[in-house]
Design a protein around this motif. Sequence first.
Motif, PDB file in Angstrom:
ATOM      1  N   CYS A  18       0.844  -1.199   0.000  1.00 53.04           N
ATOM      2  CA  CYS A  18       0.000   0.000   0.000  1.00 53.04           C
ATOM      3  C   CYS A  18       0.875   1.244   0.000  1.00 53.04           C
ATOM      4  O   CYS A  18       1.713   1.426   0.883  1.00 53.04           O
ATOM      5  CB  CYS A  18      -0.918   0.004   1.218  1.00 53.04           C
ATOM      6  N   GLU A  21       0.251   5.235  -0.122  1.00 55.23           N
ATOM      7  CA  GLU A  21      -0.742   6.301  -0.112  1.00 55.23           C
ATOM      8  C   GLU A  21      -0.147   7.672  -0.423  1.00 55.23           C
ATOM      9  O   GLU A  21      -0.883   8.585  -0.785  1.00 55.23           O
ATOM     10  CB  GLU A  21      -1.449   6.340   1.239  1.00 55.23           C
ATOM     11  N   GLU A  37      -4.348   3.465  -4.962  1.00 60.38           N
ATOM     12  CA  GLU A  37      -4.652   3.876  -3.592  1.00 60.38           C
ATOM     13  C   GLU A  37      -3.947   5.179  -3.195  1.00 60.38           C
ATOM     14  O   GLU A  37      -4.245   5.753  -2.144  1.00 60.38           O
ATOM     15  CB  GLU A  37      -4.249   2.759  -2.611  1.00 60.38           C
ATOM     16  N   ARG A  76      -3.071   8.823  -2.553  1.00 53.38           N
ATOM     17  CA  ARG A  76      -3.911  10.011  -2.394  1.00 53.38           C
ATOM     18  C   ARG A  76      -3.145  11.314  -2.457  1.00 53.38           C
ATOM     19  O   ARG A  76      -3.730  12.391  -2.440  1.00 53.38           O
ATOM     20  CB  ARG A  76      -4.659   9.935  -1.053  1.00 53.38           C
TER      21      ARG A  76
END
Length: 289
Positions: free
Chosen positions: A62, A64, A94, A96
């Motif tokens: 992940c 971000e 994912e 942002r």
Amino acid sequence: MRYYGSVYRPPSEARSLIVQVTYGCSHNTCAFCSMYKEKHFAIRPLEEVLEDFRMARQVYPCVEKVFLADGDALVRKAHELCTILDTVRELFPECRQVTCYASPSSIRIRTEEELKTLRAKGLSMVYMGLESGCDEVLKLMCKGHTAAEIVEMGRKVRRCGIALSVTAITGLGGKELLERHALETAEAFNAMNPEYIGMLTLMVEEGTPLYDWVHTGRFSLLDQREVLQETRLLVEHLDTPGSVFRMNHASNYLVLKGTLNADRDAMLAEICRAESDRSRLRPESWRGL
């Protein structure tokens, strides 16, 4: 991941995936700065950059936040930056936030249309060093730009929908320019009204011109009392509604946090408490860059 030389990032990018898209700093002559001295500025080959992102996708489940290093990623050609941002979006749906350092020079060469396109492709925010709003300080420190030029580039970024984080350095004018540095830096912040304001406190690094000036008596450093005096002057004159103010870098003697203008009085009260009780200040031995 592959890195060349020392890699620097803003404190808020501690948990970001960091990929070098350039090497070093495109200016790299500021008299106070010791960063990137072991390498010459260069544009990293695009395919190497994209390979690093593909490698990261295999390693990290992940991602971000992404920070595009080194000191002036925005100087790359706009279409190459678009390719990089497209790759980030494709590999890390994912993600942002994508950010980078930017200089007034690299912002100037980008058209507003290019900046808006970069924003649409995911460039969320740029970090830009003001250092001081006082032209005499900027000239002394070989910043390469006037305060008005830096302010205009900051406003250009904001017009194009990209968030702006601006830093300045308490003590950079020394004793002689203490008042002007504080008041004119506040004026520059007010003119830009950035989303984020970050304050560092001057630390003198060996190997810089400033180090030599201090040791030959050409430049007089502020003591703790004067640092607090300059900080109070700055905060008193800030008028930049909505800006998140942070003075929590390891170089700072005093930690201040708030959102302007609502928290200005509370921050001034904290400065007054520190002026009365120096035990609230970070010990010299705990400071760092």
